[in-house]
Design a protein around this motif. Structure first.
Motif, short mmCIF file in Angstrom:
data_model
loop_
_atom_site.label_atom_id
_atom_site.label_comp_id
_atom_site.label_asym_id
_atom_site.label_seq_id
_atom_site.Cartn_x
_atom_site.Cartn_y
_atom_site.Cartn_z
N ALA A 20 -9.91 84.34 -13.74
CA ALA A 20 -11.85 84.10 -13.01
C ALA A 20 -11.87 84.16 -12.03
N GLY A 21 -10.40 83.73 -10.80
CA GLY A 21 -10.65 83.74 -9.29
C GLY A 21 -9.93 82.63 -8.77
N LEU A 22 -9.46 82.16 -9.54
CA LEU A 22 -8.77 80.87 -8.58
C LEU A 22 -7.42 81.22 -8.11
N ASP A 23 -7.65 80.76 -7.28
CA ASP A 23 -5.89 81.32 -6.69
C ASP A 23 -5.43 80.01 -6.70
N THR A 24 -5.77 79.04 -6.22
CA THR A 24 -4.34 77.60 -6.23
C THR A 24 -4.46 76.65 -7.59
N VAL A 25 -4.12 77.29 -8.39
CA VAL A 25 -3.74 76.00 -9.35
C VAL A 25 -2.20 75.18 -9.46
N GLU A 26 -2.85 74.50 -10.07
CA GLU A 26 -1.28 73.28 -9.62
C GLU A 26 -0.84 72.85 -11.46
N LEU A 27 -0.36 73.60 -11.90
CA LEU A 27 0.88 74.25 -13.55
C LEU A 27 0.88 73.05 -14.50
N THR A 28 1.93 72.23 -13.78
CA THR A 28 2.13 70.74 -14.89
C THR A 28 3.19 70.13 -13.65
N SER A 29 3.49 69.27 -14.69
CA SER A 29 3.40 67.86 -14.31
C SER A 29 5.89 67.94 -14.77
N PHE A 30 6.99 68.23 -14.38
CA PHE A 30 8.10 67.43 -14.25
C PHE A 30 8.12 66.36 -14.12
N VAL A 31 7.77 65.92 -15.14
CA VAL A 31 7.65 64.43 -15.78
C VAL A 31 8.40 64.44 -16.80
N ALA A 32 9.33 63.18 -17.31
CA ALA A 32 9.84 63.16 -18.17
C ALA A 32 9.05 63.06 -19.59
N ARG A 33 9.56 63.69 -20.60
CA ARG A 33 8.84 63.42 -21.85
C ARG A 33 7.98 62.82 -22.55
N ASP A 34 8.68 61.56 -22.04
CA ASP A 34 8.93 60.06 -22.84
C ASP A 34 7.93 59.43 -22.02
N TRP A 35 7.84 60.18 -21.01
CA TRP A 35 5.94 59.41 -20.08
C TRP A 35 4.76 60.03 -20.59
N VAL A 36 4.70 61.33 -20.26
CA VAL A 36 3.86 62.62 -20.30
C VAL A 36 4.58 63.23 -21.39
N PRO A 37 4.47 62.93 -22.62
CA PRO A 37 4.38 63.91 -23.77
C PRO A 37 3.44 65.32 -23.80
N GLN A 38 2.67 65.21 -23.50
CA GLN A 38 1.41 66.29 -23.03
C GLN A 38 2.06 67.43 -22.23
N LEU A 39 2.95 67.27 -21.46
CA LEU A 39 3.38 67.80 -20.41
C LEU A 39 4.76 68.54 -19.87
N GLY A 40 6.11 67.70 -21.57
CA GLY A 40 7.15 67.88 -21.61
C GLY A 40 7.40 69.26 -21.57
N ASP A 41 6.76 70.22 -21.80
CA ASP A 41 7.24 71.77 -22.03
C ASP A 41 7.03 72.44 -20.41
N ALA A 42 7.22 71.73 -19.76
CA ALA A 42 6.81 72.51 -17.92
C ALA A 42 7.43 73.94 -17.82
N GLU A 43 9.30 73.31 -18.24
CA GLU A 43 10.28 74.62 -18.70
C GLU A 43 9.49 75.77 -19.27
N ASP A 44 9.55 74.99 -20.29
CA ASP A 44 8.42 76.76 -21.38
C ASP A 44 7.14 77.29 -21.20
#
Length: 321
Positions: free
Chosen positions: A60-84
């Motif tokens: 859609a043309g968004l050049d800058t996109v913050e992808l995820t957070s390398f936070v512990a899965r226990d803290w924020v499970p919604q972002l626990g798949d950063a490596e994947d």
């Protein structure tokens, strides 16, 4: 309708372009949907959906996109798949325009192992939120980030610093401007490339925005070094953003569909919707590089994945047009 009586499909409505004095020629939209937009969801979005979300945003043309957070899965499970997620994105997931959030040195190690070359740290202007978010005082947080930033810079990475609770705090109330400036200086003195000023609970108003930007500028952090990050709790995010643009800011954080919130500050609601921002910029004749129709389609698709309507008013208006 054509002369032969056949109905034709009309194009989506567009705002009339009427420039305002003081507005920039171009704005960089820093898309936070995949990270800030999804971190507060009640359910974990499958990583394959996240990867498709990122690809659609880029298309859609968004050049800058913050992808995820390398936070512990226990803290924020919604972002626990950063490596994947980075594995699925491949080359699309690296580069200066694909930042990731890192909460500490362990998070930085994980990010660098995946070839990330842009990172963000997340500080607080208030002691209460510093404790709630990282279980450290403001001073201890800055000390922790000192090593993170140094190592990131040594690795050749671009570094952004978020300063959250810049206008109000759910525990402490209104935050003094001087306090925000002091914390911002501490973070930028670490060597960060950019400062994102966060209205985490959405209480800022236009005059407050101007006062803080002027105080930061006087302290040596000019608007060219700043981004703004407004939440829309009280419907002020777009107004505050346009005010910031008139005072020299050129980078705006936004989240497709208006998704978002903070798991450690329950009063934080969704971010400024990227579509609402794009509509306003189109009306002002400010360049941004985003295809609004494609973005609305992406938001509608993501809303289906989440099982609820997108908060963005522009999405709601155009999706039914």
């Amino acid at each position: 309708m054509r002369e032969d009586g056949v109905m034709t499909t009309s194009s989506p409505p567009l705002p009339m372009t009427v420039p305002l004095p003081g507005m920039p020629e171009r704005v960089t939209i820093y898309e936070v949907g995949p990270r800030d937009g999804l971190q507060n969801e009640k359910t974990v979005v499958p990583v394959e959906v996240k990867a498709q979300f990122v690809r659609r945003l880029l298309d859609a043309g968004l050049d800058t996109v913050e992808l995820t957070s390398f936070v512990a899965r226990d803290w924020v499970p919604q972002l626990g798949d950063a490596e994947d997620l980075l594995d699925l994105l491949g080359p699309l997931g690296t580069g200066r325009n694909r930042p990731v959030l890192v909460p500490n040195e362990r998070g930085l190690d994980r990010a660098l192992d995946k070839g990330v070359s842009a990172v963000a740290i997340f500080g607080s202007a208030t002691e209460s939120f510093a404790r709630a978010n990282l279980n450290r005082s403001v001073a201890e947080t800055v000390e922790m980030f000192s090593a993170v930033v140094k190592r990131a810079l040594d690795a050749g990475a671009w570094v952004r610093a978020y300063v959250s609770m810049s206008f109000g705090d759910p525990w402490e109330g209104p935050v003094p401007v001087r306090q925000v400036v002091d914390t911002s200086l501490r973070l930028m003195d670490l060597g960060c490339d950019q400062l994102s000023i966060g209205d985490t609970i959405g209480v800022a108003t236009a005059g407050h925005v101007v006062q803080l930007l002027e105080a930061l500028d006087e302290a040596g952090i000019g608007p060219d070094q700043c981004a703004v990050h407004f939440h829309d709790t009280y419907g002020q995010a777009l107004s505050n953003t346009l005010t910031a643009l008139q005072h020299g800011v050129r980078v705006v954080d936004a989240s497709t569909g208006g998704l978002g919130g903070c798991p450690f500050a329950r009063s934080a609601t969704g971010n400024l919707a990227t579509e609402d921002l794009v509509w306003a910029l189109d009306g002002l004749g400010v360049e941004h590089g985003v295809d609004l129709t494609a973005l609305v389609q992406t938001s509608s698709w993501m809303a289906e994945q989440l099982g609820r309507p997108a908060p963005s008013r522009v999405v709601r208006a155009l999706a039914g047009s």
